[in-house]
Design an enzyme around this catalytic site. Structure first.
Site, PDB file in Angstrom:
ATOM      1  N   ARG A 118      58.366  34.155  59.085  1.00 47.79           N
ATOM      2  CA  ARG A 118      57.539  34.977  59.975  1.00 47.79           C
ATOM      3  C   ARG A 118      56.120  35.151  59.432  1.00 47.79           C
ATOM      4  NH1 ARG A 118      61.729  39.026  63.031  1.00 47.79           N
ATOM      5  NH2 ARG A 118      63.606  38.094  62.209  1.00 47.79           N
ATOM      6  N   GLU A 152      63.076  35.418  55.687  1.00 45.34           N
ATOM      7  CA  GLU A 152      62.379  36.087  56.789  1.00 45.34           C
ATOM      8  C   GLU A 152      60.878  36.174  56.534  1.00 45.34           C
ATOM      9  OE1 GLU A 152      63.632  36.758  59.584  1.00 45.34           O
ATOM     10  OE2 GLU A 152      65.781  36.947  59.295  1.00 45.34           O
ATOM     11  N   ASP A 175      72.122  26.560  60.349  1.00 47.28           N
ATOM     12  CA  ASP A 175      71.220  26.016  61.376  1.00 47.28           C
ATOM     13  C   ASP A 175      69.881  25.420  60.953  1.00 47.28           C
ATOM     14  OD1 ASP A 175      70.249  28.524  60.732  1.00 47.28           O
ATOM     15  OD2 ASP A 175      70.544  29.398  62.700  1.00 47.28           O
ATOM     16  N   THR A 182      60.773  27.393  62.258  1.00 43.77           N
ATOM     17  CA  THR A 182      61.937  27.959  62.925  1.00 43.77           C
ATOM     18  C   THR A 182      61.641  29.295  63.609  1.00 43.77           C
ATOM     19  OG1 THR A 182      64.313  28.294  62.712  1.00 43.77           O
ATOM     20  CG2 THR A 182      62.921  29.182  60.946  1.00 43.77           C
ATOM     21  N   GLU A 242      66.700  30.776  71.233  1.00 44.10           N
ATOM     22  CA  GLU A 242      67.199  29.410  70.991  1.00 44.10           C
ATOM     23  C   GLU A 242      67.481  28.587  72.251  1.00 44.10           C
ATOM     24  OE1 GLU A 242      68.265  32.127  69.441  1.00 44.10           O
ATOM     25  OE2 GLU A 242      67.466  31.777  67.420  1.00 44.10           O
TER      26      GLU A 242
HETATM   27  C1  DMJ Z   1      64.320  33.774  64.423  1.00 42.54           C
HETATM   28  O1  DMJ Z   1      63.865  34.626  63.462  1.00 42.54           O
HETATM   29  C2  DMJ Z   1      64.344  32.359  63.936  1.00 42.54           C
HETATM   30  O2  DMJ Z   1      64.475  31.498  65.008  1.00 42.54           O
HETATM   31  C3  DMJ Z   1      65.453  32.096  62.986  1.00 42.54           C
HETATM   32  O3  DMJ Z   1      65.545  30.750  62.593  1.00 42.54           O
HETATM   33  C4  DMJ Z   1      66.738  32.464  63.640  1.00 42.54           C
HETATM   34  N1  DMJ Z   1      66.773  33.724  64.256  1.00 42.54           N
HETATM   35  C5  DMJ Z   1      65.647  34.278  64.912  1.00 42.54           C
HETATM   36  C6  DMJ Z   1      65.736  34.245  66.405  1.00 42.54           C
HETATM   37  O4  DMJ Z   1      66.968  34.354  66.935  1.00 42.54           O
END
Ligand code: DMJ
Length: 645
Positions: free
Chosen positions: A267, A263, A397, A617, A531
């Site tokens: 982020r 995370e 994923d 992501t 997503e």
């Molecule tokens: C986000 O923090 C990112 O996309 C992560 O890869 C997956 N989950 C959340 C959003 O749903």
């Protein structure tokens, strides 16, 4: 002096006989040993202890403990430490909750911080051979490895202006109006965060206060860092400046809490990297390199596969999530570092970051894979799979996403990533991709050979991923992949349109008569996830089929109707209930991803063109490292682009 007065002591020479000198020396050396030994009993925080013992005692030292970079920040460290004493950051460690976080997304399902007793990384274990890395990283490498990163040279390497000819303004008025609406939503979300939760990680829009949570290890301002690039590309410059000022003056990296490596990476590292590449503001580079160093101790394991949780303080302790079987690490977590770490090397001129992720790559490339599939749990100690659960949704994923994006970000030179991605796709198609009786294509989960006919909301990013990967697949497969991407995106849209709110559930099923609907109460929630919209955005760019903009607009209307409350946006507990119940959380990824992808969907393609940018992501754009333009002494030159075999 004292000895001189003792009877029998000669006053000649140094005033001592040989035997007396010997006794005196013995006494002195005993005293020194005693003092040194006492250092071991001092708390870690005592500076004297860090000076004398750091080289051998703490795993963090192997990567530059006591933070070389922060020392270089003018006047900052003292100020920041003071901030920790009395303000929000005080007692960070005590506040870390071990309860599962229900709302924090991440494609890696949320869970509690791990049980340390079982698997804590101890200084002693850090001495294991594979765990040691004697090199110290620091900004000093700028000097050692050649000239510092040249931002102006980087900008010249972009094929197109990052913000397009005209900030991506669409020519038709309806699309422009829709884009303006999305911008207004961003401003509304931001203004309320600022008003009620400034400096906290997220806004709680019903109770009008801030949320801190347990994912970021005492770091604050997740919504601010996650929003920087969105504000910038939307042209919300006043808000961007506020955010930048907060980063400059208040983003305290000297936290000592337990953080999710994944995370913090997607982020904070992703957010700061993007902000730097888009704006060139040095503060973002300075902060991201400082933070990057703090993440390195997580890799001090026998295999170099990082554990999921890391203490951001000087101990650099790391451990596995308590819920992950047998102290394992999670594929989607350790497999979602590559893009950011390559850029950390690029900016710092220090190859260590790249080496860490290339080591992960190498292990994953070599390990035997059941039916060519990558299970979600791997032991960081033995380097073996722990369970045979495979998913393109939660837990797996973004590992797949980062393979294809590593290839694209390397200007299509990273052949290893390319090969791994297309082999994985082939295995996924053979074993996981299914067609429902009603004709919907979906990606099931695989548990030791048994299919679970469920698709998570998180797995809906795969429409976009397969779309962007279509171009470079095996010969003759381009249309096939584009069709597959479109079919999956269609299925995910169905999961939205089959609900009362026109928003999609957390997971939907294709069994017991269900077709793209949630059958369990616990799967019915929607937490402002991006997503599905992410896939609309990519599919729009790839096909320009107007249905993707229409679907995006449906989502805007649903968000406005069901998630907008008086003081921000909130997730909802049941997408099938027409009278909604709110979860009181405005996730930071709503600002970073959901609204950014919507804005891009209603913009011209030259706003962050895909030839120059890949999105991490968390939707933070990172530049392609163009091969014609590798900077002198680029630390990524030898890595991430060729096969390391
Ligand atoms: C986000 O923090 C990112 O996309 C992560 O890869 C997956 N989950 C959340 C959003 O749903």
């Amino acid at each position: 002096m004292v000895l001189r007065k003792l009877p029998g002591v000669s006053a000649s020479g140094m005033g001592l006989r040989l035997s007396q000198k010997f006794v005196f020396l013995l006494f002195l050396s005993g005293l020194v040993t005693l003092c040194f030994g006492a250092l071991f009993f001092l708390p870690d925080s005592v500076r004297l202890k860090r000076i004398f013992l750091s080289k051998n005692e703490s795993p963090a030292v192997t990567v530059g403990s006591d933070n070389e970079l922060s020392k270089k920040m003018p006047g900052d460290p003292e100020h920041q430490r003071a901030g920790l004493k009395g303000g929000e950051g005080a007692n960070v460690k005590l506040r870390v909750s071990r309860k599962p976080s229900v709302t924090h997304g991440a494609r890696t399902v949320e869970r509690s911080v791990g049980s340390r007793a079982q698997d804590e990384w101890s200084p002693a274990r850090a001495q294991e051979p594979a765990a040691r890395d004697e090199r110290v990283t620091s900004a000093a490498h700028n000097g050692e490895r050649g000239s510092p990163y040249n931002y102006e040279a980087f900008k010249k390497c972009l094929l197109k202006p990052a913000l397009g000819k005209n900030q991506g303004t669409p020519s038709d008025s309806e699309t422009l109006q829709r884009r303006e609406k999305v911008k207004e939503m961003m401003k509304f979300a931001w203004d309320n965060y600022k008003r009620y939760a400034w400096g906290k990680n997220e806004l709680r829009p019903l109770t009008r206060n801030g949320h801190i949570g347990n994912m970021f290890g005492g770091l604050r301002g997740a919504s601010i860092v996650d929003s920087l690039d969105t504000l910038y590309i939307m042209g919300l410059m006043e808000e961007y400046e506020e955010a930048k000022e907060w980063v400059q003056n208040n983003l305290d990296l000297n936290s000592n809490g337990e953080a999710s490596l994944f995370e913090v990476n997607i982020r904070y590292v992703g957010g700061l990297l993007s902000a730097y590449y888009l704006t060139g503001a040095e503060i973002f580079k300075q902060k991201v390199l400082e933070l990057g160093e703090k993440l390195l101790p997580a890799f001090n394991t026998p295999t170099g596969i990082p554990r999921g949780v890391i203490n951001l303080g000087s101990s650099g302790t790391s451990w596995s999530w308590g819920w992950a079987s047998a102290g394992s690490s999670i594929l989607a977590e350790f497999g979602t570092l590559h893009l950011e770490f390559l850029h950390l090397s690029e900016l710092s001129r220090n190859p260590l970051f790249t080496e860490k992720v290339m080591n992960i790559r190498k292990l994953l490339n070599k390990i035997e894979k059941p039916h060519g599939l990558y299970p979600n749990f791997l032991s960081p100690v033995s380097g073996n799979w722990v369970q045979h659960h495979v998913s393109i949704g939660g837990l797996g994923d973004s590992f797949y996403e980062y393979l294809i994006k590593s290839y694209l970000m390397s200007d299509k030179t990273d052949q290893e990533a390319k090969k791994m991605y297309y082999s994985a796709m082939e295995a996924i198609e053979t074993n996981l991709v299914q067609k429902s009786p009603g004709g919907l294509t979906y990606v099931a989960e695989w548990r030791g050979g048994i299919l679970d006919h469920k698709m998570g909301h998180l797995a809906c990013f795969s429409g976009g991923m397969i779309g962007i990967g279509a171009e470079d697949g095996p010969a003759g497969q381009k249309q096939h992949y584009l069709d597959l991407a479109a079919e999956i995106t269609h299925t995910c849209h169905e999961s939205y349109s089959r609900s009362a709110t026109k928003l999609g559930p957390e997971a939907f099923r294709f069994d017991a008569g269900a077709e793209a609907t949630a059958t369990r109460l616990s799967d019915r929630y929607y937490i402002l996830r991006p997503e599905v919209i992410e896939s609309y955005m990519y599919m729009w760019r790839l096909t320009h089929d107007p249905k993707y903009r229409e679907w995006g607009w449906e989502a805007v209307e649903a968000l406005e109707k069901h998630c907008r409350v008086d003081a921000g946006f909130s997730g909802i507990r049941d997408v099938y209930a027409s009278t909604v119940s709110h979860d009181n959380m405005q996730q930071s990824f709503f600002l970073s991803e959901t609204l950014k992808y919507l804005y891009l969907l209603f913009s011209d393609d030259d706003l962050l063109p895909l030839e120059d940018w890949v999105f991490n992501t968390e939707a933070h754009p990172l530049p392609v490292i163009h091969k014609s333009c590798l900077q002198e002494n680029s630390a990524t030159q030898d890595h991430g682009q060729t096969n390391l075999e």
